[in-house]
Design a protein around this motif. Structure first.
Motif, short mmCIF file in Angstrom:
data_model
loop_
_atom_site.label_atom_id
_atom_site.label_comp_id
_atom_site.label_asym_id
_atom_site.label_seq_id
_atom_site.Cartn_x
_atom_site.Cartn_y
_atom_site.Cartn_z
N GLU A 1 14.36 15.29 -4.52
CA GLU A 1 14.72 13.90 -4.78
C GLU A 1 13.48 13.01 -4.82
OE1 GLU A 1 17.45 12.81 -1.73
OE2 GLU A 1 19.16 13.84 -2.66
N ARG A 2 12.40 13.56 -5.33
CA ARG A 2 11.16 12.80 -5.33
C ARG A 2 11.25 11.56 -6.22
NH1 ARG A 2 6.28 16.72 -5.72
NH2 ARG A 2 6.14 16.75 -3.47
N ASP A 3 12.14 11.58 -7.21
CA ASP A 3 12.27 10.42 -8.09
C ASP A 3 12.88 9.21 -7.38
OD1 ASP A 3 14.66 11.84 -7.85
OD2 ASP A 3 15.42 11.17 -9.80
N THR A 4 13.45 9.43 -6.19
CA THR A 4 14.00 8.31 -5.42
C THR A 4 13.08 7.90 -4.28
OG1 THR A 4 15.21 9.72 -3.83
CG2 THR A 4 16.32 9.18 -5.91
N LEU A 5 11.83 8.31 -4.36
CA LEU A 5 10.91 8.11 -3.24
C LEU A 5 10.69 6.64 -2.91
CD1 LEU A 5 9.48 9.93 -1.30
CD2 LEU A 5 7.54 10.06 -2.86
N HIS A 6 10.56 5.81 -3.92
CA HIS A 6 10.37 4.37 -3.65
C HIS A 6 11.54 3.81 -2.84
CE1 HIS A 6 6.67 3.28 -5.67
NE2 HIS A 6 7.03 3.96 -6.73
N GLN A 7 12.77 4.17 -3.23
CA GLN A 7 13.94 3.67 -2.50
C GLN A 7 13.93 4.17 -1.07
OE1 GLN A 7 13.79 4.95 -5.66
NE2 GLN A 7 15.82 4.81 -6.63
N ARG B 1 8.82 -8.59 1.76
CA ARG B 1 9.58 -7.95 0.69
C ARG B 1 9.33 -6.45 0.79
NH1 ARG B 1 9.22 -6.61 -4.86
NH2 ARG B 1 11.07 -7.24 -6.04
N LEU B 2 10.42 -5.70 1.00
CA LEU B 2 10.29 -4.28 1.30
C LEU B 2 10.29 -3.39 0.08
CD1 LEU B 2 12.71 -4.09 4.36
CD2 LEU B 2 10.30 -4.76 4.31
N ASP B 3 10.74 -3.89 -1.07
CA ASP B 3 10.83 -3.10 -2.27
C ASP B 3 9.46 -3.04 -2.99
OD1 ASP B 3 13.53 -2.56 -1.99
OD2 ASP B 3 14.07 -4.49 -2.89
N PRO B 4 9.30 -2.13 -3.95
CA PRO B 4 8.05 -2.07 -4.70
C PRO B 4 7.75 -3.40 -5.38
CG PRO B 4 9.42 -0.16 -5.17
CD PRO B 4 10.27 -1.09 -4.37
N PRO B 5 6.47 -3.75 -5.55
CA PRO B 5 6.09 -5.04 -6.13
C PRO B 5 6.70 -5.30 -7.50
CG PRO B 5 4.20 -3.98 -5.15
CD PRO B 5 5.31 -2.98 -5.12
N ASP B 6 6.90 -4.26 -8.31
CA ASP B 6 7.36 -4.46 -9.68
C ASP B 6 8.86 -4.27 -9.83
OD1 ASP B 6 7.37 -1.79 -9.14
OD2 ASP B 6 6.37 -1.17 -11.00
N SER B 7 9.58 -4.17 -8.71
CA SER B 7 11.03 -3.94 -8.81
C SER B 7 11.78 -5.27 -8.93
CB SER B 7 11.53 -3.19 -7.59
OG SER B 7 11.36 -3.95 -6.42
N ILE C 1 0.84 -1.20 0.00
CA ILE C 1 0.00 0.00 0.00
C ILE C 1 0.88 1.25 0.00
CG2 ILE C 1 -1.58 1.38 1.42
CD1 ILE C 1 -2.80 -1.37 2.32
N SER C 2 1.94 1.22 0.79
CA SER C 2 2.83 2.39 0.85
C SER C 2 3.48 2.65 -0.51
CB SER C 2 3.90 2.20 1.93
OG SER C 2 4.89 1.26 1.54
N HIS C 3 3.85 1.59 -1.21
CA HIS C 3 4.45 1.79 -2.53
C HIS C 3 3.40 2.16 -3.57
CE1 HIS C 3 8.62 0.89 -1.74
NE2 HIS C 3 8.29 -0.20 -1.07
N GLN C 4 2.19 1.63 -3.40
CA GLN C 4 1.11 2.03 -4.30
C GLN C 4 0.81 3.51 -4.13
OE1 GLN C 4 -2.61 -0.01 -3.56
NE2 GLN C 4 -3.74 1.26 -5.00
N TYR C 5 0.77 3.97 -2.90
CA TYR C 5 0.53 5.39 -2.64
C TYR C 5 1.68 6.23 -3.18
CZ TYR C 5 -0.65 9.65 -0.08
OH TYR C 5 -0.98 10.93 0.26
N THR C 6 2.91 5.75 -3.01
CA THR C 6 4.07 6.45 -3.54
C THR C 6 3.97 6.60 -5.05
OG1 THR C 6 5.48 5.67 -1.73
CG2 THR C 6 6.59 6.39 -3.74
#
Length: 224
Positions: free
Chosen positions: A189-195, A218-224, A107-112
Motif C-alpha cells: 500500500e505504498r501508494d497511500t503513504l502520504h495518507q 496542517r497535517l496533509d502534504p503541502p500540495d494536497s 519534511i516528512s511529506h517531502q521525504y515520503t
C-alpha cells in the motif's frame, strides 16, 4: 595552433572531462539499478548479476566502479544520509519557518514523496528496516539527528509542550515513521503513504504541540 595548458591540449582536457562524466553517469546508473533490485528483493536476495542486468552493464563494469555488493549498499544508504544532513543543516543555518512543527510535517511529506519517486531512497529504507548488516544505529543516525534538530528549534520557539524532550520524541517519531513504511511495504500500500503519514501526525502531534500551536498546523502534504 593547438593551445596547451600545463602540457595538455584543450582538446585532451575536454576529452578527459567527457570520459569522467560518462564514468559518473555509469556509476549513477549502477546505483539506481541497485536501488531497484534491493527495493524489490531486499539486500540479502539482491545479486550483482540482476543489478548489472537492470543497469545494462557488464559484470566487469559493476566491479570497476564498486568493489562489492556491500559497497553498493553503503552508497545507497548514503543517499538517505545526505537527505537528512541537509535537513539538519537547514535547521541550524536556514531562515526560521513560521512554525518549526509545520516544517517537520512538511519534511516528512517531502521525504515520503522522495521515497515514492526515488528507488535508491526506497532501497535505503528497506536496508535500514530489514534484519541484516544495515539494521544498525548508524543507519538511523541521520534521521534521528535531523528530527532532533528540528524539535530543538521548535522547543526554542516555544512550540512544544513542556513535557516533550526533543531527543526522546525524535526516537518515537522515527520509529513510528519506520513502522508506517514497513506496514505499507508489507500490505503493498505504498501508494497511500502520504495518507498514512498524515494519520500518524494526527495521532502524535497533539502530544507534541502546545494547544495554541496545534490548530495552526496542517497535517496533509503541502500540495494536497
Amino acid at each position: 595552433m593547438t593551445t596547451t595548458q600545463g602540457g595538455v591540449t584543450v582538446q585532451e582536457r575536454a576529452e578527459r572531462g567527457e570520459r569522467a562524466e560518462r564514468r559518473e553517469q555509469t556509476a549513477l546508473r549502477i546505483v539506481e539499478a541497485a536501488g531497484i533490485v534491493i527495493d524489490r528483493r531486499g539486500y540479502a536476495a539482491a545479486s550483482i548479476p540482476e543489478i548489472q542486468d537492470v543497469a545494462h552493464v557488464s559484470r566487469g563494469t559493476v566491479y570497476h566502479h564498486f568493489a562489492s555488493k556491500e559497497e553498493l549498499g553503503d552508497v545507497v544508504l548514503a543517499r538517505q544520509a545526505a537527505f537528512f544532513e541537509q535537513v539538519s543543516k537547514n535547521a541550524a543555518t536556514g531562515a526560521p519557518p513560521a512554525l518549526w512543527l509545520q516544517a517537520l510535517i512538511e519534511i516528512s511529506h517531502q521525504y515520503t514523496a522522495s521515497i515514492l519517486n526515488d528507488p535508491v531512497l526506497r532501497a535505503a529504507v528497506r536496508l535500514s528496516i530489514e534484519p541484516g548488516p544495515y539494521q544498525t544505529a548508524e543507519s538511523y543516525a541521520g534521521p534521528l539527528g535531523a528530527v532532533t534538530a528540528v524539535l530543538d528549534s521548535a522547543r526554542e520557539a516555544g512550540e512544544l509542550q513542556d513535557h516533550v524532550d526533543p531527543g526522546e520524541a525524535a526516537r518515537t517519531l522515527v520509529g513510528c515513521y519506520s513502522g508506517v513504511q514497513l506496514l505499507a511495504m508489507a500490505l503493498v500500500e505504498r501508494d497511500t503513504l502520504h495518507q498514512q503519514v498524515s494519520a500518524m501526525w494526527s495521532l502524535i502531534m497533539p502530544g507534541l504541540a502546545r494547544p495554541d500551536v496545534l490548530p495552526r498546523l496542517r497535517l496533509d502534504p503541502p500540495d494536497s
